[in-house]
Design an enzyme around this catalytic site. Structure first.
Site: not given
Length: 300
Positions: A39, A42, A46, A158
């Site tokens: 998940g 772009s 991680v 965000d």
């Protein structure tokens, strides 16, 4: 409190040293990669990794060399702190803890954070039976984390369910400061259209001056979705331009109609967080946790 602890009176956005003074580490020597985390976005990869220097398991976020060079150059030009600097500044139980940041021997920017064994708020919404008191408590914790970001002098930019993780003890953690900016006049200027469209504030789309209230709108959209299973501007199949125009020109859906089981006071709170005009919007993030917890008490 956080402003006093971390020197909010000294503008964070005035520094221009990021590209030259980042600590450099040998990636292979410092970390043992355990697994790639699903998940991810772009802009970076991680990993779950072992920090061989400290012995702890961490979340390792790694940008490639090209993106690192572009991001650091932009940070230096704008006087904008790096993601690691923002993360190290904001310390709160409902914010992911940042341990370290710098450049690898391959000139890749990295950040290490506490590894959270949990799920996104969106997954919790989709996988658990609806319990209003439980969801209000999750939102109250999410609001605590975002309020801490504002108190430290930053705008997250965000906010959305993908950036709130819920661990096994139902603790909520706000993550990802990759788009965060200082809450200063230089970063209030129009033009910074960063974020996730489904949760983006109208003033951002209109290229108007912005402030921390864009995060409040995004939090409201997140809360609306968690409590109704729909987005406040629900246009299935609409293209991005149609979605953007709807946010600029139409009022959001009425939460009382979408989910008639919601208490009237909660519907009023959602309407205020989602007000299209900043002047009509909920004024400060730090008052939302108490308001949400008062509703938890009222619904039992």
């Amino acid at each position: 409190m956080f402003g006093k602890l971390f020197g909010q009176s000294k503008p964070v956005g005035t520094r221009t040293r990021h590209a030259a003074r980042l600590p450099r580490v040998n990636l292979e020597k410092r970390f043992t990669i355990v697994a790639e985390v699903a998940g991810q976005g772009s802009m970076s990869k991680v990993y779950r990794a072992l920090d061989n220097e400290t012995g702890r398991t961490v979340c390792l976020k790694l940008q490639d060399r090209e993106k690192t060079a572009a991001a650091l150059a932009r940070s230096a030009q704008e006087g904008r702190p790096t993601e690691g600097e923002v993360g190290r500044t904001v310390v709160h139980p409902n914010v992911v803890r940042t341990f370290d940041f710098g450049e690898t021997n391959r000139r890749e920017y990295f950040v290490t954070m506490e590894f959270i064994d949990g799920l996104s708020l969106n997954y919790v919404r989709q996988s658990r039976p609806f319990d209003l008191a439980e969801r209000l408590e999750l939102l109250a914790q999410a609001a605590e984390g975002l309020a801490a970001v504002h108190a430290a002098g930053f705008i997250h930019h965000d906010v959305g369910p993908k950036n709130f993780l819920v661990d096994r003890e139902d603790r909520v953690k706000l993550i990802d400061f990759g788009l965060a900016v200082p809450n200063t006049p230089a970063f209030h200027k129009p033009g910074n259209r960063t974020g996730t469209l489904q949760y983006m504030a109208p003033e951002l789309l209109r290229r108007e001056p912005t402030d921390e209230k864009l995060d409040i709108f995004s939090f409201g959209a997140t809360a609306f979705e968690l409590l109704t299973n729909r987005l406040p501007y629900d246009a299935p199949g609409a293209n991005p331009m149609a979605q953007a125009l709807a946010r600029m020109n139409q009022d959001p859906l009425d939460p009382a109609r979408v989910n008639p089981r919601l208490p009237a006071a909660l519907c009023d709170l959602l309407r205020k967080t989602l007000a299209r005009r900043k002047a009509d919007r909920w004024p400060k993030m730090d008052t939302l946790p108490d308001a949400l917890r008062a509703l938890v008490v009222s619904v039992g």
